[in-house]
Write a protein that holds these residues in place. Sequence first.
Motif: not given
Lengths: 261, 480
Positions: A50-51, A71-72, A83, A87-90, A92, B1, B4, B7, B428-429, B431, B434, B439-440, B447
């Motif tokens: 995590r950044e 991270p990837e 986690f 996290v919710e991803i509406p 998808v 932050m 981020q 980016e 957080d989504q 992250y 990833r 990939s980002e 998303i």
Amino acid sequence: MLHVENLTASIGGTQILKGLDLAIGEGEVHAVMGPNGSGKSTLAHALAGREGYELSGRVTLDGADLLDLEPEERAAAGLFMGFQYPVEIPGVNNMYFLRTALNSVRKARGDDEISARDFLGLAREALELVEMKQDFLNRAVNAGFSGGEKKRNEILQMAIMQPRLAVLDETDSGLDIDALRIIASGINSLRGPERSMIVITHYQRLLDYLKPDFVHVLVDGRIVESGDHTLATHLEDHGYADFVNHDLDDVPDRSLSGAAS
Amino acid sequence: MTDQRLELEQLAEAGYEYGFTTDLDTDIAPPGLDEGTIRLISAKKNEPDWLLEWRLKALAAWQAMEEPDWAKLEIDPIDYQSISYWAAPKPKPQLESMDEVDPEIREMFDKLGIPLHEQKMLSNVAVDAIVDSVSVTTTFKETLAEAGVIFCSFSEAVNDHPDLVREHLGSVVPVRDNYFAALNSAVFSDGSFCYIPAGVRCPMELSTYFRINSQNTGQFERTLIVAEEGSHVSYLEGCTAPMRDENQLHAAVVELVAKDRAEIKYSTVQNWYPGDENGVGGIYNFVTKRGRAHTDAKISWTQVETGSAITWKYPSVILQGDRSVGEFYSVALSSKRQQADTGTKMVHIGADTTSTIISKGISAGRGQNTYRGLVKTMRSAENARNYTQCDSLLLGKDCGANTIPYIEVKNPTAQVEHEASTSTVGEDQLYYCRQRGMSEEDAMSMIVNGFCREVFDELPMEFAVEAQRLLSVSLEGSVG
């Protein structure tokens, strides 16, 4: 397979991990317990990448320098994080998400994409593991899921990603007794000689099911005690009082059978 | 932050892949707009007198009107006298057949991924291709004719079906409707015409593909779709333009007539050149789109708007007949310095009429996105119902989103619901995705596509895929 040496982590000038050492062998399950604010989740996020943290120290996974990786890339190296707050991803589709995730790490490792048919087979097995029905895959990722469903979805993802190292951050929090049993048996059936796990938890209950090989107590950014699963029982009875507000030298002698301290 | 955030913003900046120009020999009128210009256009097209008079009336109306300034758009003044109102690719002499499309034009459309050769077409779609001001070809004409469907350029329709055109032209969007509609009525050069006879379900998707190629020209096309009683048609338009440093004006009018029990589904994938990061160049897109739904008829607008420097567009439905249905599904992306002021108008006149509005606005870079929508129920609209949902997604901190709903209810039995939300793509989504190995860029695209899901689901299958790809490309940036 995982070596953590003198890991420190700070966020916004506040140091949270203060020189943490941890070694995990092939197929081992390590539980990490500790009071609130001791740095358990920070440890998980530092491992996952995590950044926003300033890190120092050295972490290797199967020899690869983890802290240098995105991270990837860590995911492709075989690290999976469950986690605490999925996290919710509406919008998808859960199935699409899982397939994209699996294919991303396969691609990064130079493997072919998984066929739709093979993926479906894999997904069915994973569904059985967490006792969910097919429609679970057709819903949007975690959107509108209950707390228990979100946690089951994490275990489902772990089953599909087949990681080398799973870091499960309070996967048992907020679960009722039945959900806890399902999650625990899911985790147990994913254990194997080629998969190691770090299980972060507050409660003895999950560990009763998992019987971890090692239990570590994390206090104020350091591991202050390590032992076998009976250490967890001791904590359940006595809390963290023995470890908090004392210098390490002040930890009282306790008889812990098989403790590795 | 902060990194981020940066980016995220870079992700939103993207290259425009349709920015090439094609070297066509073009017949172009000198800049300027007066009665002479109108007479020239009309003469070039050999139009009947009634149409010339209609145009002249529109010009007089336009000259007496003021340019609207109520939209939340910052626009440099447009010099209407510096624009050329007529540009057409000159046909090259062909040996084999006069109907053959100029190879250079064909190549241009191949580059755009729109094959004009019918045997090459994989999907079941008939295409009308329009370059600058003129329709260059229409595919699958014969197949459609067998079903009784007329699908041709507007000019051909004026020649071959004058009664149909005369009856419906301006019947939904009157000449004086607004400044840009009046301008279009005066100078429109070509467009598509489509007629579905009673009871016919159009056997294939109909599509118009617009391409601006020439410099210093405006594009003013007109689309008229007439669906007779109990008929059904699905129609798609796509648009691209070269990258140029000046702003080019596009002012179109689309009129839909859905007679009793007819259904018209109109989908747009708009990808005009948006200009660069500094706001140089890009298309000014001022469009009037409106449909009239008669008894038990249904009109559905779906739009994916990713292009243009300025978008000013409110596809609307007049719910005239009892139990008629109007729908508006929209995704509008504003990145770089793009500004969009877009939405819809649903005017309920008949009893038991229903309308649904789903609007998804995405703002990135320094883009500004405004939803502006009117829901109006007249006194006659017993039990009218509307549901409106407006969601805005912000990517970065220099962009903006606004939602401006207007609700006028004159019948107490009406039910009008409005929901609005604003969100950001959470770190957080990203992250989470990833951590699962994506990939980002892939994560961002997933998303954002998820955010637009309800609208993409409304697009015809092949275009849904195209729209997703387009959105991903528009969001692609320099990360990684």
